[in-house]
Every structure is written in structure tokens, then in C-alpha cells.
Design a protein around this motif. Structure first.
Motif, PDB file in Angstrom:
ATOM      1  N   LEU A 257     -60.829 -43.311  45.804  1.00 43.75           N
ATOM      2  CA  LEU A 257     -60.443 -44.297  46.355  1.00 43.75           C
ATOM      3  C   LEU A 257     -61.584 -45.509  46.390  1.00 43.75           C
ATOM      4  O   LEU A 257     -61.671 -46.714  46.224  1.00 43.75           O
ATOM      5  CB  LEU A 257     -59.747 -44.427  47.756  1.00 43.75           C
ATOM      6  CG  LEU A 257     -58.307 -43.735  47.751  1.00 43.75           C
ATOM      7  CD1 LEU A 257     -57.819 -43.381  49.131  1.00 43.75           C
ATOM      8  CD2 LEU A 257     -57.367 -44.391  46.777  1.00 43.75           C
ATOM      9  N   ARG A 258     -62.720 -44.953  46.692  1.00 40.86           N
ATOM     10  CA  ARG A 258     -63.935 -45.860  46.695  1.00 40.86           C
ATOM     11  C   ARG A 258     -64.565 -46.191  45.367  1.00 40.86           C
ATOM     12  O   ARG A 258     -64.827 -47.272  45.243  1.00 40.86           O
ATOM     13  CB  ARG A 258     -65.066 -45.077  47.372  1.00 40.86           C
ATOM     14  CG  ARG A 258     -65.122 -44.850  48.842  1.00 40.86           C
ATOM     15  CD  ARG A 258     -66.507 -44.699  49.751  1.00 40.86           C
ATOM     16  NE  ARG A 258     -67.166 -45.818  49.662  1.00 40.86           N
ATOM     17  CZ  ARG A 258     -67.111 -47.006  50.444  1.00 40.86           C
ATOM     18  NH1 ARG A 258     -66.417 -46.622  51.502  1.00 40.86           N
ATOM     19  NH2 ARG A 258     -68.070 -47.778  50.322  1.00 40.86           N
ATOM     20  N   GLU A 259     -64.011 -45.305  44.595  1.00 45.53           N
ATOM     21  CA  GLU A 259     -64.569 -45.822  42.909  1.00 45.53           C
ATOM     22  C   GLU A 259     -63.505 -46.572  42.528  1.00 45.53           C
ATOM     23  O   GLU A 259     -63.859 -47.464  41.585  1.00 45.53           O
ATOM     24  CB  GLU A 259     -64.613 -44.538  42.323  1.00 45.53           C
ATOM     25  CG  GLU A 259     -65.751 -43.560  42.354  1.00 45.53           C
ATOM     26  CD  GLU A 259     -65.771 -42.177  41.604  1.00 45.53           C
ATOM     27  OE1 GLU A 259     -66.722 -41.521  41.871  1.00 45.53           O
ATOM     28  OE2 GLU A 259     -65.080 -42.142  40.925  1.00 45.53           O
ATOM     29  N   GLU A 260     -62.133 -46.471  42.619  1.00 41.71           N
ATOM     30  CA  GLU A 260     -61.175 -47.050  41.896  1.00 41.71           C
ATOM     31  C   GLU A 260     -60.507 -48.451  42.852  1.00 41.71           C
ATOM     32  O   GLU A 260     -60.329 -49.561  42.009  1.00 41.71           O
ATOM     33  CB  GLU A 260     -59.950 -46.266  41.910  1.00 41.71           C
ATOM     34  CG  GLU A 260     -60.173 -44.878  41.086  1.00 41.71           C
ATOM     35  CD  GLU A 260     -60.753 -45.485  39.427  1.00 41.71           C
ATOM     36  OE1 GLU A 260     -60.053 -46.380  39.031  1.00 41.71           O
ATOM     37  OE2 GLU A 260     -61.651 -45.043  38.849  1.00 41.71           O
TER      38      GLU A 260
ATOM     39  N   PHE B 246     -55.196 -54.203  46.705  1.00 40.79           N
ATOM     40  CA  PHE B 246     -54.263 -53.095  46.287  1.00 40.79           C
ATOM     41  C   PHE B 246     -53.925 -52.358  47.469  1.00 40.79           C
ATOM     42  O   PHE B 246     -54.568 -51.823  48.377  1.00 40.79           O
ATOM     43  CB  PHE B 246     -54.935 -52.122  45.203  1.00 40.79           C
ATOM     44  CG  PHE B 246     -53.902 -51.209  44.502  1.00 40.79           C
ATOM     45  CD1 PHE B 246     -52.967 -51.701  43.798  1.00 40.79           C
ATOM     46  CD2 PHE B 246     -53.935 -49.897  44.956  1.00 40.79           C
ATOM     47  CE1 PHE B 246     -52.201 -51.056  43.063  1.00 40.79           C
ATOM     48  CE2 PHE B 246     -53.005 -49.096  44.243  1.00 40.79           C
ATOM     49  CZ  PHE B 246     -52.421 -49.553  43.112  1.00 40.79           C
ATOM     50  N   PRO B 247     -52.510 -51.866  47.782  1.00 35.73           N
ATOM     51  CA  PRO B 247     -52.019 -51.094  48.754  1.00 35.73           C
ATOM     52  C   PRO B 247     -52.229 -49.691  48.465  1.00 35.73           C
ATOM     53  O   PRO B 247     -51.667 -49.298  47.309  1.00 35.73           O
ATOM     54  CB  PRO B 247     -50.214 -51.359  48.580  1.00 35.73           C
ATOM     55  CG  PRO B 247     -50.226 -52.542  47.788  1.00 35.73           C
ATOM     56  CD  PRO B 247     -51.329 -52.495  46.939  1.00 35.73           C
ATOM     57  N   ALA B 248     -52.524 -49.012  49.562  1.00 34.66           N
ATOM     58  CA  ALA B 248     -52.765 -47.634  49.516  1.00 34.66           C
ATOM     59  C   ALA B 248     -52.540 -47.133  50.872  1.00 34.66           C
ATOM     60  O   ALA B 248     -52.831 -47.336  51.823  1.00 34.66           O
ATOM     61  CB  ALA B 248     -54.354 -47.304  49.480  1.00 34.66           C
TER      62      ALA B 248
ATOM     63  N   ALA C 163     -58.968 -53.685  50.556  1.00 35.58           N
ATOM     64  CA  ALA C 163     -57.754 -53.215  50.051  1.00 35.58           C
ATOM     65  C   ALA C 163     -56.714 -53.269  51.098  1.00 35.58           C
ATOM     66  O   ALA C 163     -57.137 -53.153  52.342  1.00 35.58           O
ATOM     67  CB  ALA C 163     -57.895 -51.765  49.478  1.00 35.58           C
ATOM     68  N   ARG C 164     -55.431 -52.940  50.825  1.00 31.24           N
ATOM     69  CA  ARG C 164     -54.305 -53.066  51.969  1.00 31.24           C
ATOM     70  C   ARG C 164     -54.069 -51.396  52.272  1.00 31.24           C
ATOM     71  O   ARG C 164     -53.293 -50.928  51.791  1.00 31.24           O
ATOM     72  CB  ARG C 164     -52.911 -53.423  51.616  1.00 31.24           C
ATOM     73  CG  ARG C 164     -53.056 -54.959  51.353  1.00 31.24           C
ATOM     74  CD  ARG C 164     -51.765 -55.729  51.153  1.00 31.24           C
ATOM     75  NE  ARG C 164     -51.814 -56.911  51.398  1.00 31.24           N
ATOM     76  CZ  ARG C 164     -52.297 -57.931  50.459  1.00 31.24           C
ATOM     77  NH1 ARG C 164     -52.730 -57.669  49.433  1.00 31.24           N
ATOM     78  NH2 ARG C 164     -52.207 -59.293  50.914  1.00 31.24           N
ATOM     79  N   ILE C 165     -54.883 -50.760  53.004  1.00 31.38           N
ATOM     80  CA  ILE C 165     -55.080 -49.367  53.333  1.00 31.38           C
ATOM     81  C   ILE C 165     -54.435 -48.930  54.460  1.00 31.38           C
ATOM     82  O   ILE C 165     -54.709 -49.651  55.700  1.00 31.38           O
ATOM     83  CB  ILE C 165     -56.524 -48.651  53.345  1.00 31.38           C
ATOM     84  CG1 ILE C 165     -57.114 -49.050  51.937  1.00 31.38           C
ATOM     85  CG2 ILE C 165     -56.555 -47.306  53.625  1.00 31.38           C
ATOM     86  CD1 ILE C 165     -58.767 -48.714  51.841  1.00 31.38           C
TER      87      ILE C 165
END
Ligand code: GDP
Ligand code: MN
Length: 422
Positions: free
Chosen positions: A347-350, A357-359, A384-386
């Protein structure tokens, strides 16, 4: 297990010198007609799908002329047999059958057997499960001692096979066992093995499956993915399989479910389950809020962090997905910190490539506290929307799917606003 179609299995029979009917594969009614013409005799037209019971389903038909072969192929091609579409038929010399036998070999992994079991019955042609046990001869083969030609003679004789066919039948059973071993099969079956009116003994059908773990020894089989995989693999599928092919620690199963051009229309989630049952719970919950899955993935059986990392990267690489969802709907006894480490790295890379982006991540079970810390610390500073959930929500698929939906809606709204600005 890597399964083979009847005509593919019969090619291996031919190499093992097990007699088979003459036959030609066809993909269109016209090809079937040409095949029947070439064989120049009455034929059978047989659906080629990875399923048994084709006869009962109407997928095995007689044709006495090339025109009939064309008509029968037209009926069978495109047919649905046990949920599988028929794309090919085998056009084969029609046999004048006097008797049908059954011969099969399986691996019985029960503690007291743990080896190949050879079975023979003079009542072939039907499911072996429905043959009464006194009409089946079975032999647990001692793999160190091996099988002797007299074993198969005794086997066939004990079931009443006599005269000229006895030697032919015993010889075929023997060759079948040799082929089973040589090709690392899990299952190899001839049902029916037939005695014809002109005194030949021929394998009229073939069911064959090879042990996935042995496929590396058989590049000649051309199997691209060593597990049950009933569609033509895409590039995505092949990348997913490469994680497994090179590393058998734990399981990562990744498959494309929706073609990218459909995903691009919106409403698709990059999907990551932990365990098959949990994955189904998550998919159902997503479907109920109107979202669908772009891929299916499952990392379980105690996979390494690197396997989880690769799988997550692949899921996130799908163009057009609206969210990433880790559906860990189970109190897994695998140590979840391997998941946490792999996820954080991926996730840190992408995620920096996809602002906002929602995760949504649900991860619980063994080493949950540590895993949650790793996730929360590791992902804290990302734009991001984590949202990260633990055991408090493991039974609450509706709530979590609702959160995925809410974040997707926000994300899409942001995107349409920023597009409006341009
Ligand atoms: P399955 O139903 O998927 O196992 O397909 P099979 O290949 O075993 O065919 C089903 C049945 O069709 C067999 O059990 C035979 O009784 C019959 N059959 C297949 N080939 C022939 C043939 O050449 N001649 C005759 N008379 N019957 C055949
Ligand atoms: Mn059969």
C-alpha cells in the motif's frame, strides 16, 4: 488438480500403447463433418468438457454419416454441461460394444493407505459409485514393490474376465498403472473400457488429472496454471500464478473475474479475501451495496509477507478499480503480522499513485494486536481514504461493505469535481 479433456488424455493413452478409437477433434459443425468424412465410417460425436456424465447430459451422440455428424455437432457445440460450455467435440470411430469394463486409479490419502488404489469392474459405463462393491476389485499398490503383470491378470480374472479378452484387459490395466506413475496422476480412469464385437479391447473414454505439485516435471503438458482453472488464463492470472509456482509457503490464489474494459465502467473493487468462506461473505456484502469484484484473491494457509505483498500489488495494479478491500472475515489462526507487513509495503508503494483512493482493511485473528499496530503505524501518513477494522467488526460484513461503498462514493465525487475543474 490439472485436468485433461478426453481427447488430450487419449493422446497420452496412445503414447502408453493403450488402444483408443480413431478420432479427430472439431470446433465447428463443418469440421465435425470433415472429420467424419475422413474417418469414413459411423462415428460418435462427444462433447469435450471437464465433466463426467456427458452421456446422460446428451453430450455423446451417434452419427452414421458425415451429415449426421455435422448435425449432432451443431446440437452439442455451445451446449451447457454442468455449467461448462462445450467448445469442442471429439469425432470418433463408433464402436460395436459387447461389454463395458471400468478401470481406474486414484490416490487414497487416508492414513492407512496413502498410495495409489487400482480398481477394476466388469460393470463399466456407469458411475463407479453406483456399482455394488462385490463387483469391484480393488488393489492398494505397494509403490516400493510395484505392480506385477500377474496382479492385473488376477484382478481381471477374479471378476470373471476369461478367454482372449483376459490378457488384453490385464495388459491395459497394467499399462494404465505405468502411465499413472510416469505422468504423476492423481486420477486416471477408463470408463468404459470396451470389448468390441470384433474382439478388440479399447479405451472408449478417459478421465485424467495430474498432481499440481508435479507439473514442473511435465513441461510437455503445457499447463500454464497448476490448479483447477477452467478458463484461458489472462496475463493477470499468469502473474498471480507465478507467486505460487515459485513459493509453496501458504496459498495465494488470484484470478481475474472481470475484464478490464468492464472494470473501467466503474463500481468494481480490487478484492482480497483471507480464506474462501470469508471471501464469499465479503463478496456477498459488497454485492448487496451495489459493488462488484474485479478480481478474486485469497491469501491464507499462513502465507509469507512476500506472498501477501505480491498479491496486494497485483490487485492494486488493476486499472479502473474504485477501491481496495481486504475481507478478513475470520479469526484466522495464521499469524496475521505477515499479512500486515506485506500489506503496508504494497500500500505504501501503490497508494501514493492514487490520491484519495479508498482502502478498507479488516484483519483479525492470531497476533491481531501487533498486526493492527503495524497497519496503523505503517499507513498513518498516506493520502488515501484508509479505514482499518479488527475483531470488533468481524461479524459485521454489512457495516464494512457499507463503509467501502461510502468511501467509493466520496472518491468518485472528488474525481468528478476535479475533472469539472479542468
Ligand atoms: P461420459 O458419460 O462423460 O462418461 O462419456 P463416455 O465417453 O463414457 O460415453 C458415455 C456412454 O456412451 C458410454 O458409457 C457408452 O455406453 C456410450 N458410448 C460411447 N462411445 C460409444 C461407441 O463408440 N459405441 C457405443 N455403442 N456406445 C458408446
Ligand atoms: Mn465415461
Amino acid at each position: 488438480m490439472a485436468k485433461f479433456l478426453e481427447y488430450q488424455g487419449k493422446e497420452f493413452f496412445k503414447q502408453s500403447k493403450i488402444p483408443i478409437p480413431e478420432g479427430i477433434v472439431a470446433s465447428t459443425p463443418e469440421e465435425a463433418k470433415a472429420a467424419a468424412k475422413k474417418l469414413a465410417r459411423p462415428v460418435m460425436v462427444k462433447a469435450q468438457v471437464h465433466a463426467g456424465g456427458r452421456g446422460k447430459a446428451g453430450g455423446v451422440k451417434f452419427a452414421d454419416t458425415p451429415d449426421e455428424a455435422e448435425a449432432r455437432a451443431r446440437e452439442i457445440l455451445g451446449m451447457d454441461i454442468k455449467g461448462l460450455e462445450v467448445k469442442q467435440v471429439l469425432v470418433e470411430e463408433q464402436l460395436d460394444i459387447v461389454q463395458e469394463f471400468y478401470v481406474g486409479i486414484i490416490i487414497n490419502s487416508a492414513q492407512e493407505v496413502r498410495g495409489p488404489v487400482l480398481m477394476f469392474s466388469p460393470d463399466g459405463g456407469m458411475d463407479i459409485e453406483s456399482v455394488s462393491s462385490d463387483r469391484i476389485s480393488t488393489l492398494n499398490v505397494d509403490v516400493v514393490k510395484g505392480l506385477m503383470p500377474y496382479d492385473t491378470l488376477n484382478m481381471a480374472a477374479s471378476m470373471g474376465v476369461a478367454g482372449k479378452p483376459l490378457r488384453q484387459v490385464a495388459d491395459i490395466i497394467f499399462k494404465l498403472f505405468k502411465m499413472f506413475q510416469k505422468l504423476d496422476c492423481r486420477t486416471l480412469e477408463i470408463n468404459p473400457l470396451v470389448l468390441t464385437a470384433d474382439g478388440r479391447v479399447i479405451a472408449a473414454d478417459c478421465r485424467m488429472a495430474v498432481d499440481d505439485q508435479a507439473l514442473f516435471r511435465h513441461p510437455e503438458m503445457g499447463i500454464k496454471i497448476g490448479r483447477e482453472f477452467l478458463k484461458e488464463p489472462t496475463e493477470f492470472d499468469l502473474i498471480g500464478w507465478s507467486f505460487e509456482a515459485s513459493d509453496f509457503r501458504g496459498t495465494s490464489y488470484v484470478a481475474e473475474m472481470t475484464p478490464p474494459e468492464v472494470v473501467a465502467k466503474g463500481g468494481y473493487v480490487g478484492y482480497h479475501g483471507i480464506g474462501g468462506g470469508a471471501a464469499m461473505i465479503g463478496m456477498d456484502a459488497l454485492n448487496k451495496v451495489g459493488l462488484k469484484i474485479a478480481d478474486y484473491a485469497d491469501t491464507s494457509g499462513n502465507p509469507t509477507a512476500s506472498k501477501v505483498y505480491r498479491t496486494t500489488k497485483l490487485i492494486l495494479s488493476q486499472p479502473g478499480i474504485d477501491a481496495y478491500f481486504l475481507a478478513g472475515f475470520m479469526m484466522a489462526n495464521q499469524e496475521q503480522w505477515h499479512h500486515a507487513h506485506g500489506l503496508v509495503k504494497a500500500l505504501r508503494e501503490e497508494l501514493p499513485k492514487k490520491p484519495g483512493f479508498p482502502a478498507v482493511l479488516l484483519l483479525c485473528g492470531n497476533k491481531e494486536k501487533e498486526s493492527q499496530e503495524i497497519l496503523k503505524e505503517g499507513l498513518a501518513d498516506l493520502d488515501a481514504r484508509i479505514e482499518i477494522y479488527d475483531r470488533e467488526r468481524v461479524y459485521d460484513a454489512t457495516f464494512i461493505a457499507g463503509r467501502v461503498k461510502a468511501l467509493v462514493d466520496e472518491y468518485k465525487k472528488d474525481q468528478s469535481v476535479s475533472q469539472g475543474d479542468n
